[in-house]
Design a protein around this motif. Structure first.
Motif, short mmCIF file in Angstrom:
data_model
loop_
_atom_site.label_atom_id
_atom_site.label_comp_id
_atom_site.label_asym_id
_atom_site.label_seq_id
_atom_site.Cartn_x
_atom_site.Cartn_y
_atom_site.Cartn_z
N SER A 77 0.81 -1.21 0.00
CA SER A 77 0.00 0.00 0.00
C SER A 77 0.84 1.26 0.00
N ARG A 78 0.31 2.28 -0.64
CA ARG A 78 0.80 3.63 -0.41
C ARG A 78 0.02 4.18 0.78
N VAL A 79 0.71 4.84 1.70
CA VAL A 79 0.07 5.27 2.94
C VAL A 79 0.42 6.73 3.24
N LEU A 80 -0.61 7.51 3.51
CA LEU A 80 -0.44 8.88 3.98
C LEU A 80 -0.86 8.94 5.44
N LEU A 81 0.03 9.39 6.32
CA LEU A 81 -0.31 9.62 7.72
C LEU A 81 -0.66 11.08 7.93
N ILE A 82 -1.73 11.32 8.69
CA ILE A 82 -2.13 12.69 9.02
C ILE A 82 -2.34 12.77 10.53
N ALA A 83 -1.59 13.61 11.20
CA ALA A 83 -1.79 13.86 12.62
C ALA A 83 -2.92 14.86 12.78
N VAL A 84 -3.99 14.45 13.45
CA VAL A 84 -5.14 15.33 13.62
C VAL A 84 -5.89 14.97 14.89
N ASP A 85 -6.21 15.97 15.66
CA ASP A 85 -7.09 15.82 16.81
C ASP A 85 -8.51 15.99 16.29
N MET A 86 -9.30 14.92 16.31
CA MET A 86 -10.62 14.97 15.69
C MET A 86 -11.60 15.87 16.44
N SER A 87 -11.23 16.32 17.63
CA SER A 87 -12.09 17.30 18.31
C SER A 87 -11.92 18.70 17.72
N ASP A 88 -10.87 18.89 16.92
CA ASP A 88 -10.65 20.14 16.20
C ASP A 88 -11.33 19.99 14.84
N LEU A 89 -12.51 20.56 14.70
CA LEU A 89 -13.32 20.32 13.51
C LEU A 89 -12.71 20.94 12.26
N ASP A 90 -11.97 22.02 12.40
CA ASP A 90 -11.28 22.58 11.24
C ASP A 90 -10.21 21.61 10.75
N ALA A 91 -9.50 20.99 11.68
CA ALA A 91 -8.48 20.01 11.29
C ALA A 91 -9.14 18.78 10.68
N ALA A 92 -10.26 18.35 11.24
CA ALA A 92 -10.98 17.20 10.68
C ALA A 92 -11.44 17.49 9.26
N ALA A 93 -11.87 18.73 9.00
CA ALA A 93 -12.35 19.10 7.68
C ALA A 93 -11.25 19.06 6.63
N ALA A 94 -10.00 19.10 7.05
CA ALA A 94 -8.88 19.11 6.11
C ALA A 94 -8.44 17.71 5.69
N VAL A 95 -8.99 16.66 6.30
CA VAL A 95 -8.52 15.30 6.04
C VAL A 95 -8.83 14.86 4.61
N VAL A 96 -10.06 15.02 4.17
CA VAL A 96 -10.43 14.58 2.82
C VAL A 96 -9.67 15.37 1.75
#
Length: 254
Positions: free
Chosen positions: A58-77
């Motif tokens: 697999s190709r894998v991208l890791l993203i560090a994100v606190d899912m309680s930060d909704l702006d950060a969560a919105a950047a995942v996709v």
């Protein structure tokens, strides 16, 4: 197994540095998915899962994100699309329980955090994923799997009622979104684990909870992460092409 990088499925798994999420990542890697794995702060664990998945091709991208930060969560996709050009699957796995205890002792601040991570973040990420996947908007369709809990229907009295409420909300997301977006090529399903042997119980203050609950489970044992992951892999596969709005309960008979 899918091998062509231009046609490989690309799946986002939130909270996949350990436990159920990590096992889902390993299983999807073995069947040909490229992966976007989010984690909060367990960087060594996330890197270990990434290495295992890459060893499976697999190709894998890791993203560090606190899912309680909704702006950060919105950047995942958007980050996933920027890396791989597409997203075909989403597993809303990241979640917290809050402390185990009586309902009257549940602090409102903790309950608010539970709902931010377990409900609001999945809403934000799912909206972005479906907007990308929808054939009505130029996408190629896709699949969303929400990791709920048997607690959503039992209510978890004396344990974590507010957590159960948050997972019931996630179930409602599956029910509504599967009906709204089925016509535009997006399947939405739920997997509801029962008591499973993971670190989430230690975080809730009861590390031995799985074994303590075993006598009350019809199969007399807690679940293991691979038993949950298998249901998720099925729902993301072509074998589930006519399955949407379903809730697969993996709870040992409860």
């Amino acid at each position: 197994m899918v091998t062509d990088a231009t046609t490989r499925p690309v799946t986002i798994i939130t909270g996949a540095s350990r436990g159920i999420g990590a096992e889902i990542a390993r299983r999807l890697a073995r069947v040909g998915h490229d992966l976007v794995i989010t984690y909060r702060d367990r960087v060594a664990d996330a890197e270990s899962v990434k290495a295992e998945c890459e060893a499976s091709g697999s190709r894998v991208l890791l993203i560090a994100v606190d899912m309680s930060d909704l702006d950060a969560a919105a950047a995942v996709v958007p980050a996933a699309i920027a890396e791989f050009g597409t997203v075909t699957g989403l597993v809303n796995n990241a979640g917290i329980t809050g402390r185990i205890g009586p309902f009257l002792d549940a602090p409102l601040e903790e309950t608010e955090l539970v709902f931010r991570v377990n409900v609001l973040a999945p809403i934000v990420v799912t909206q972005a994923a479906i907007a990308h996947m929808s054939t009505e908007r130029g996408g190629n369709g896709g699949s969303v799997v929400n990791i709920s809990s048997g607690a959503a229907t039992s209510g978890s009295p004396n344990t974590y009622i507010t957590y159960a409420m948050s997972k019931a909300a996630l179930n409602a997301l599956t029910t509504g979104a599967s009906k709204e977006f089925g016509p535009v090529g997006v399947r939405v399903n739920t997997v509801s684990p029962g008591t499973t042997r993971t670190e989430i119980h230690a975080a809730a203050g009861r590390p031995n909870a799985p074994d303590e609950r075993a006598p009350g489970i019809p199969m007399r044992r807690p679940g293991e992460v691979h038993e949950i992951a298998g249901a998720v892999v099925y729902l993301l596969s072509d074998d589930a092409s006519y399955t949407s709005g379903a809730d697969i309960r993996v709870a040992g008979g409860n």
